[in-house]
Every structure is written in C-alpha cells, then in structure tokens.
Write a protein that holds these residues in place. Structure first.
Motif, mmCIF file in Angstrom:
data_model
loop_
_atom_site.group_PDB
_atom_site.id
_atom_site.type_symbol
_atom_site.label_atom_id
_atom_site.label_comp_id
_atom_site.label_asym_id
_atom_site.label_seq_id
_atom_site.Cartn_x
_atom_site.Cartn_y
_atom_site.Cartn_z
ATOM 1 N N VAL A 292 2.563 -10.876 12.931
ATOM 2 C CA VAL A 292 1.960 -9.605 13.355
ATOM 3 C C VAL A 292 0.728 -9.307 12.506
ATOM 4 C CG1 VAL A 292 4.047 -8.548 14.311
ATOM 5 C CG2 VAL A 292 3.617 -8.396 11.854
ATOM 6 N N ALA A 293 -0.133 -8.420 13.037
ATOM 7 C CA ALA A 293 -1.395 -8.121 12.354
ATOM 8 C C ALA A 293 -1.155 -7.414 11.024
ATOM 9 C CB ALA A 293 -2.285 -7.270 13.255
ATOM 10 N N SER A 294 -0.188 -6.495 10.987
ATOM 11 C CA SER A 294 0.126 -5.793 9.745
ATOM 12 C C SER A 294 1.631 -5.542 9.724
ATOM 13 C CB SER A 294 -0.645 -4.474 9.656
ATOM 14 O OG SER A 294 -0.388 -3.690 10.795
ATOM 15 N N THR A 295 2.160 -5.352 8.523
ATOM 16 C CA THR A 295 3.624 -5.245 8.430
ATOM 17 C C THR A 295 4.071 -4.325 7.306
ATOM 18 O OG1 THR A 295 5.688 -6.505 8.397
ATOM 19 C CG2 THR A 295 3.979 -7.223 6.863
ATOM 20 N N GLY B 83 7.062 -7.658 -5.608
ATOM 21 C CA GLY B 83 8.070 -6.892 -4.879
ATOM 22 C C GLY B 83 7.561 -5.515 -4.488
ATOM 23 N N THR B 84 8.439 -4.715 -3.888
ATOM 24 C CA THR B 84 8.094 -3.334 -3.548
ATOM 25 C C THR B 84 8.648 -2.435 -4.645
ATOM 26 O OG1 THR B 84 10.106 -3.108 -2.225
ATOM 27 C CG2 THR B 84 8.094 -3.732 -1.064
ATOM 28 N N HIS B 85 7.799 -1.517 -5.132
ATOM 29 C CA HIS B 85 8.178 -0.724 -6.302
ATOM 30 C C HIS B 85 8.175 0.766 -6.022
ATOM 31 C CE1 HIS B 85 6.659 -4.437 -8.535
ATOM 32 N NE2 HIS B 85 7.962 -4.414 -8.653
ATOM 33 N N ILE B 86 9.167 1.451 -6.561
ATOM 34 C CA ILE B 86 9.205 2.910 -6.523
ATOM 35 C C ILE B 86 8.060 3.473 -7.359
ATOM 36 C CG2 ILE B 86 11.684 3.110 -6.069
ATOM 37 C CD1 ILE B 86 12.125 3.329 -9.084
ATOM 38 N N ARG B 87 7.794 4.785 -7.241
ATOM 39 C CA ARG B 87 6.662 5.384 -7.959
ATOM 40 C C ARG B 87 7.053 5.960 -9.308
ATOM 41 N NH1 ARG B 87 5.140 8.005 -2.739
ATOM 42 N NH2 ARG B 87 3.704 6.551 -1.745
ATOM 43 N N LEU C 76 9.372 8.407 -15.726
ATOM 44 C CA LEU C 76 8.077 7.800 -16.054
ATOM 45 C C LEU C 76 7.357 7.329 -14.798
ATOM 46 C CD1 LEU C 76 9.445 5.632 -19.010
ATOM 47 C CD2 LEU C 76 8.310 7.872 -19.146
ATOM 48 N N ALA C 77 6.030 7.438 -14.803
ATOM 49 C CA ALA C 77 5.221 6.971 -13.669
ATOM 50 C C ALA C 77 5.140 5.442 -13.688
ATOM 51 C CB ALA C 77 3.823 7.563 -13.752
ATOM 52 N N ILE C 78 5.259 4.840 -12.506
ATOM 53 C CA ILE C 78 5.154 3.385 -12.356
ATOM 54 C C ILE C 78 3.909 3.096 -11.526
ATOM 55 C CG2 ILE C 78 6.249 1.310 -11.441
ATOM 56 C CD1 ILE C 78 8.925 3.129 -11.497
ATOM 57 N N LYS C 79 2.986 2.370 -12.118
ATOM 58 C CA LYS C 79 1.779 1.988 -11.386
ATOM 59 C C LYS C 79 1.992 0.601 -10.786
ATOM 60 C CE LYS C 79 -3.079 0.917 -12.166
ATOM 61 N NZ LYS C 79 -4.084 0.548 -13.175
ATOM 62 N N SER C 80 1.579 0.405 -9.541
ATOM 63 C CA SER C 80 1.627 -0.925 -8.920
ATOM 64 C C SER C 80 0.263 -1.226 -8.339
ATOM 65 C CB SER C 80 2.663 -0.966 -7.787
ATOM 66 O OG SER C 80 3.952 -0.726 -8.277
ATOM 67 N N ALA C 81 -0.259 -2.416 -8.594
ATOM 68 C CA ALA C 81 -1.599 -2.748 -8.104
ATOM 69 C C ALA C 81 -1.807 -4.259 -8.103
ATOM 70 C CB ALA C 81 -2.653 -2.080 -8.986
ATOM 71 N N PHE C 82 -2.958 -4.685 -7.548
ATOM 72 C CA PHE C 82 -3.324 -6.101 -7.541
ATOM 73 C C PHE C 82 -3.959 -6.500 -8.871
ATOM 74 C CE2 PHE C 82 -3.379 -5.562 -2.859
ATOM 75 C CZ PHE C 82 -2.624 -6.672 -2.510
ATOM 76 N N LEU D 272 0.838 -1.213 0.000
ATOM 77 C CA LEU D 272 0.000 0.000 0.000
ATOM 78 C C LEU D 272 0.865 1.253 0.000
ATOM 79 C CD1 LEU D 272 -2.856 -0.749 2.549
ATOM 80 C CD2 LEU D 272 -3.025 -0.496 0.072
ATOM 81 N N ASP D 273 1.903 1.234 0.830
ATOM 82 C CA ASP D 273 2.823 2.375 0.902
ATOM 83 C C ASP D 273 4.245 1.860 1.098
ATOM 84 O OD1 ASP D 273 4.290 4.603 1.264
ATOM 85 O OD2 ASP D 273 3.260 5.284 3.074
ATOM 86 N N PRO D 274 4.961 1.644 -0.020
ATOM 87 C CA PRO D 274 6.319 1.089 0.098
ATOM 88 C C PRO D 274 7.317 2.074 0.698
ATOM 89 C CG PRO D 274 5.757 1.466 -2.211
ATOM 90 C CD PRO D 274 4.533 1.807 -1.409
ATOM 91 N N TYR D 275 6.863 3.282 1.028
ATOM 92 C CA TYR D 275 7.764 4.300 1.589
ATOM 93 C C TYR D 275 7.593 4.432 3.107
ATOM 94 C CZ TYR D 275 8.347 5.568 -3.296
ATOM 95 O OH TYR D 275 8.615 5.534 -4.649
ATOM 96 N N GLN D 276 6.733 3.616 3.689
ATOM 97 C CA GLN D 276 6.502 3.703 5.139
ATOM 98 C C GLN D 276 7.631 2.994 5.875
ATOM 99 O OE1 GLN D 276 2.518 2.622 6.230
ATOM 100 N NE2 GLN D 276 2.991 2.520 8.425
ATOM 101 N N THR D 277 8.201 3.661 6.879
ATOM 102 C CA THR D 277 9.403 3.134 7.530
ATOM 103 C C THR D 277 9.171 2.685 8.961
ATOM 104 O OG1 THR D 277 10.071 5.334 8.268
ATOM 105 C CG2 THR D 277 10.873 4.612 6.119
#
Ligand SMILES: [Zn+2]
Length: 215
Positions: free
Chosen positions: A29-32, A181-185, A153-159, A8-13
C-alpha cells in the motif's frame, strides 16, 4: 516504498490509502499505520478493506500484507485500513517497558549480553547470557523503572538517517537508543510494571515484564 505513518503518529488507528501492488494474496500500500514484526515487536492485527490481514512482513524497507485468498483488491484501488488498537497500545507500552529495563541493565552492567527479546501482547521478555541467577538484581531495576514511569518523562522519537529509515528514541539525560519500533510519548503511559525472573537454562536468564494496568 510504503510511507510508514506508524512512526509519524504511532497513535493513529485507521487510514485511507491505496493499493500499490498485488501478488496473489500479498499486497503493498502507498502508506501504512500497520506495523510489521521487527526488532522483537510483534505485528499489528487489523484489516485492509475489511479483509483480515493474515501476515504483515517487512522485506528490506518495504512491507507486504497477506490477505485471504480470493480477495479482489487491485493496484490503484483506494482502501481503508484499521488496526487493533487495544493490542497495538499494549505492545507499545510493553515495548517501551522493555527498553527502559534493558537500559537500566546496561547502565549498571555495561557488559550485559542480551541474547534475545520478544514483545507480545501480554508480556515482554529479555534474555541475557548470564552465569548466575539474575533474581537479586530485579527488585532494584523494578523500583527504578517504576520511578521513571511515575516521573512521566518525555520520550523523543526521530530519524537518525531518514533514507535508510534508521530511528532512535531518547529520554534526555538518560539514554539515546537506536530502534525502529513504535514508541509511546511519555513514560507514564506504561503504568506500573512488575519484573519476574525465569531460568531458561544453558547459562541464560530471562527477565519477564508484566504491566499491572492492562487498560
Ligand atoms: Zn524501541
């Protein structure tokens, strides 16, 4: 099932979450936000409740974290999680650099046979079954990849399929590729890259990818 916020947010630390299971040193854990080795991208480094995570392992759709023996965490306990962002961001940039380079190979050589790939913190590599030196192809791919990066260029990531957690990334007009994987925007986040050939023998050629800007 652990909710995977690194998509959802690959930039969350950092994240506040709750322990859902404890089996000796291994917890869930419940979320990660803490990525576990998958698709050639190495696991994050970081901590849960100030315990260093020794291993993050994907098991089906679940993720388990191994903590030092003697940790005192219990199911239901609120915990704070942090990841090593310097490492993660480097992995994300190198991962996407490898995605771009691989797509450039497939576009010019649709029958290219990828036999391995690995994304580490200092470099990425892609191995191909390739009968001759791959070196003559690299300057062209290197220039084209750097052009796409400079174009920001914009990179879209989704299900594609959320229940089974199948995901893709897409650059409009270029490619749409399945990847969990985790993708930049945006491509400019990679910064200029350099490709290097390594002959690993037995009819295989390795392409190494280095970032020129390590920030
Ligand atoms: Zn990917």
């Amino acid at each position: 099932m652990t909710q995977k916020l690194f998509w959802l947010d690959p930039y969350q630390t950092s994240l506040d979450t709750t322990v859902t299971s404890v089996d000796g040193p291994r917890i869930s854990v419940a979320s990660t936000i803490f990525y576990a080795f998958s698709g050639g991208q190495e696991s994050d480094h970081g901590s849960i409740a100030d315990y260093a995570v020794l291993e993050a392992r994907k098991d089906g759709l679940e993720i388990y974290y191994s903590l030092p023996a003697g940790h005192t965490l219990r199911p239901g306990q609120p915990v704070h999680m942090e990841i090593d962002w310097t490492r993660r961001y480097r992995l994300m940039r190198l991962h996407f650099a490898a995605e771009l380079v691989l797509e450039l190979f497939y576009k010019s050589h649709p029958a290219a046979d990828k036999v391995g790939a690995h994304i580490a913190q200092d470099k990425a590599r892609i191995d191909f079954a390739w009968p001759e030196s791959i070196a003559p192809l690299l300057p062209g791919f290197n220039d084209e990849a750097n052009r796409m990066i400079a174009a920001d260029l914009a990179i879209k990531s989704a299900f594609d399929d959320e229940p089974n957690e199948r995901r893709y990334w897409e650059i409009e007009g270029f490619a749409r590729v399945p990847c969990g994987g985790t993708h930049i925007r945006r491509t400019a986040e990679i910064g200029p890259l350099r490709l290097k050939r390594d002959n690993i023998g037995r009819g295989k050629e390795r392409v190494e990818i280095y970032l020129l800007s390590l920030a």
